[in-house]
Design a protein around this motif. Structure first.
Motif, PDB file in Angstrom:
ATOM      1  N   GLU A   1       0.840  -1.203   0.000  1.00  0.00           N
ATOM      2  CA  GLU A   1       0.000   0.000   0.000  1.00  0.00           C
ATOM      3  C   GLU A   1       0.872   1.248   0.000  1.00  0.00           C
ATOM      4  OE1 GLU A   1      -3.548   2.145   2.613  1.00  0.00           O
ATOM      5  OE2 GLU A   1      -2.725   0.214   3.257  1.00  0.00           O
ATOM      6  N   TYR A   2       0.620   2.124  -0.973  1.00  0.00           N
ATOM      7  CA  TYR A   2       1.371   3.367  -1.130  1.00  0.00           C
ATOM      8  C   TYR A   2       0.453   4.577  -0.998  1.00  0.00           C
ATOM      9  CZ  TYR A   2       5.292   0.740  -3.174  1.00  0.00           C
ATOM     10  OH  TYR A   2       6.336  -0.127  -3.374  1.00  0.00           O
ATOM     11  N   ILE A   3       1.055   5.684  -0.625  1.00  0.00           N
ATOM     12  CA  ILE A   3       0.439   7.002  -0.745  1.00  0.00           C
ATOM     13  C   ILE A   3       1.416   7.882  -1.521  1.00  0.00           C
ATOM     14  CG2 ILE A   3      -0.858   6.777   1.406  1.00  0.00           C
ATOM     15  CD1 ILE A   3       1.210   8.714   2.676  1.00  0.00           C
ATOM     16  N   ILE A   4       0.941   9.010  -1.996  1.00  0.00           N
ATOM     17  CA  ILE A   4       1.853  10.008  -2.562  1.00  0.00           C
ATOM     18  C   ILE A   4       2.102  11.043  -1.474  1.00  0.00           C
ATOM     19  CG2 ILE A   4       2.190  11.785  -4.317  1.00  0.00           C
ATOM     20  CD1 ILE A   4       0.523  10.124  -6.209  1.00  0.00           C
TER      21      ILE A   4
ATOM     22  N   SER B   1       2.465  -3.340   4.164  1.00  0.00           N
ATOM     23  CA  SER B   1       2.589  -4.483   3.268  1.00  0.00           C
ATOM     24  C   SER B   1       2.049  -5.727   3.962  1.00  0.00           C
ATOM     25  CB  SER B   1       4.056  -4.696   2.868  1.00  0.00           C
ATOM     26  OG  SER B   1       4.189  -5.834   2.028  1.00  0.00           O
ATOM     27  N   ARG B   2       1.369  -6.562   3.206  1.00  0.00           N
ATOM     28  CA  ARG B   2       0.931  -7.874   3.691  1.00  0.00           C
ATOM     29  C   ARG B   2       1.520  -8.940   2.788  1.00  0.00           C
ATOM     30  NH1 ARG B   2      -3.851  -4.896   4.492  1.00  0.00           N
ATOM     31  NH2 ARG B   2      -4.700  -5.008   6.610  1.00  0.00           N
ATOM     32  N   THR B   3       2.008 -10.022   3.396  1.00  0.00           N
ATOM     33  CA  THR B   3       2.586 -11.129   2.635  1.00  0.00           C
ATOM     34  C   THR B   3       2.115 -12.438   3.241  1.00  0.00           C
ATOM     35  OG1 THR B   3       4.587  -9.829   2.172  1.00  0.00           O
ATOM     36  CG2 THR B   3       4.717 -12.203   1.804  1.00  0.00           C
ATOM     37  N   GLY B   4       1.760 -13.383   2.391  1.00  0.00           N
ATOM     38  CA  GLY B   4       1.356 -14.696   2.883  1.00  0.00           C
ATOM     39  C   GLY B   4       1.071 -15.643   1.735  1.00  0.00           C
TER      40      GLY B   4
ATOM     41  N   GLN C   1       1.620 -11.895   7.172  1.00  0.00           N
ATOM     42  CA  GLN C   1       2.576 -11.013   7.846  1.00  0.00           C
ATOM     43  C   GLN C   1       2.249  -9.583   7.447  1.00  0.00           C
ATOM     44  OE1 GLN C   1       6.602 -10.241   6.265  1.00  0.00           O
ATOM     45  NE2 GLN C   1       7.364 -11.072   8.186  1.00  0.00           N
ATOM     46  N   THR C   2       1.952  -8.750   8.426  1.00  0.00           N
ATOM     47  CA  THR C   2       1.575  -7.372   8.166  1.00  0.00           C
ATOM     48  C   THR C   2       2.644  -6.433   8.712  1.00  0.00           C
ATOM     49  OG1 THR C   2      -0.781  -7.925   8.286  1.00  0.00           O
ATOM     50  CG2 THR C   2      -0.186  -5.602   8.491  1.00  0.00           C
ATOM     51  N   LEU C   3       3.154  -5.573   7.847  1.00  0.00           N
ATOM     52  CA  LEU C   3       4.175  -4.593   8.222  1.00  0.00           C
ATOM     53  C   LEU C   3       3.619  -3.192   8.003  1.00  0.00           C
ATOM     54  CD1 LEU C   3       7.227  -6.218   6.375  1.00  0.00           C
ATOM     55  CD2 LEU C   3       6.554  -6.543   8.764  1.00  0.00           C
TER      56      LEU C   3
ATOM     57  N   ASP D   1       7.848  -0.779  11.363  1.00  0.00           N
ATOM     58  CA  ASP D   1       8.480  -1.805  10.529  1.00  0.00           C
ATOM     59  C   ASP D   1       9.211  -1.224   9.326  1.00  0.00           C
ATOM     60  OD1 ASP D   1       7.360  -3.977  12.099  1.00  0.00           O
ATOM     61  OD2 ASP D   1       5.432  -3.492  11.171  1.00  0.00           O
ATOM     62  N   ALA D   2       9.710  -0.003   9.462  1.00  0.00           N
ATOM     63  CA  ALA D   2      10.332   0.687   8.325  1.00  0.00           C
ATOM     64  C   ALA D   2      11.503  -0.103   7.741  1.00  0.00           C
ATOM     65  CB  ALA D   2      10.794   2.079   8.740  1.00  0.00           C
ATOM     66  N   THR D   3      12.310  -0.723   8.583  1.00  0.00           N
ATOM     67  CA  THR D   3      13.469  -1.478   8.095  1.00  0.00           C
ATOM     68  C   THR D   3      13.027  -2.681   7.272  1.00  0.00           C
ATOM     69  OG1 THR D   3      14.803  -0.786   9.996  1.00  0.00           O
ATOM     70  CG2 THR D   3      15.553  -2.718   8.765  1.00  0.00           C
ATOM     71  N   LYS D   4      12.040  -3.420   7.766  1.00  0.00           N
ATOM     72  CA  LYS D   4      11.542  -4.580   7.033  1.00  0.00           C
ATOM     73  C   LYS D   4      10.837  -4.155   5.745  1.00  0.00           C
ATOM     74  CE  LYS D   4      11.016  -7.589  11.062  1.00  0.00           C
ATOM     75  NZ  LYS D   4      10.071  -8.363  11.910  1.00  0.00           N
ATOM     76  N   LEU D   5      10.174  -3.009   5.780  1.00  0.00           N
ATOM     77  CA  LEU D   5       9.515  -2.520   4.570  1.00  0.00           C
ATOM     78  C   LEU D   5      10.520  -2.115   3.501  1.00  0.00           C
ATOM     79  CD1 LEU D   5       6.556  -0.484   6.099  1.00  0.00           C
ATOM     80  CD2 LEU D   5       6.362  -2.474   4.599  1.00  0.00           C
TER      81      LEU D   5
END
Length: 201
Positions: free
Chosen positions: A113-116, A127-130, A161-163, A168-172
């Protein structure tokens, strides 16, 4: 301390849906980004995330007979629909699962998910991953003069996994490296993790 109207007046970032990027990977093991992963976008008109909650309702004597609802489980899914784009690797991978069953329907999946931001850059905020199971796959069909339709639902097999920023800036930052922003290329904007000191592309 009393809360003032100024304290309560806050503004968020209302972003358009296309800024959320979806990826599918040809793997059904773990959270690590697979070597073969594809951007789900070509021909896609709608992506509808939803949360299906399992509920339990009970009324107790000390509640005046009023039922209390408790969420005992929750499953996230995303419904995709649009036009069939033959040759698009993401659609081809998903459509190819239509005749399979069981674990063969399971694939790696990510939502970014992004914003400007105020600086004019795309900023990754979550971010979600699974692993998801692909179901209700429609590979073409419709009126003779219309484009063939495409539909499919991705349902997480377990809690993804939700960041989120800023925690969670480093993981993102790793997420942005594994799955670079495609909108960065489309829109001609740099992409970075929100609040990160070193932007990515």
């Amino acid at each position: 301390m009393a809360t003032s109207a100024e304290d309560l007046l806050k503004y968020g970032n209302v972003s358009q849906n296309y800024l959320t990027e979806y990826f599918v990977g040809d793997s059904n093991m773990g959270l690590t980004a697979p070597e073969k992963l594809f951007y789900i976008a070509d021909g896609i008109e709608s992506a509808e995330p939803k949360q299906d909650d399992k509920k339990s309702s009970k009324a107790y004597f000390n509640g005046g007979g009023q039922e209390t609802t408790t969420i005992t489980g929750s499953t996230r899914s995303v419904d995709f629909s649009g036009d069939r784009a033959i040759g698009d690797p993401a659609q081809d991978l998903i459509a190819g699962l239509a005749d399979t069953t069981g674990s063969a329907r399971n694939k790696w999946f990510r939502e970014n998910e992004y914003i400007i931001g105020d600086n004019g850059k795309l900023q990754l905020v979550s971010s979600r991953t699974g692993i998801v199971t692909w179901s209700d796959i429609t590979d073409k069909g419709g009126n003779a003069s219309d484009p063939g339709s495409f539909k499919a639902t991705a349902t997480y097999t377990s809690k993804p996994q939700t960041l989120k920023t800023p925690a969670d800036a480093t993981k993102l930052a790793t997420v942005l490296t594994e799955t670079p922003s495609v909108n960065s290329k489309i829109l001609g904007l740099d992409a970075e993790v929100q609040g990160a000191t070193t932007p990515g592309k």
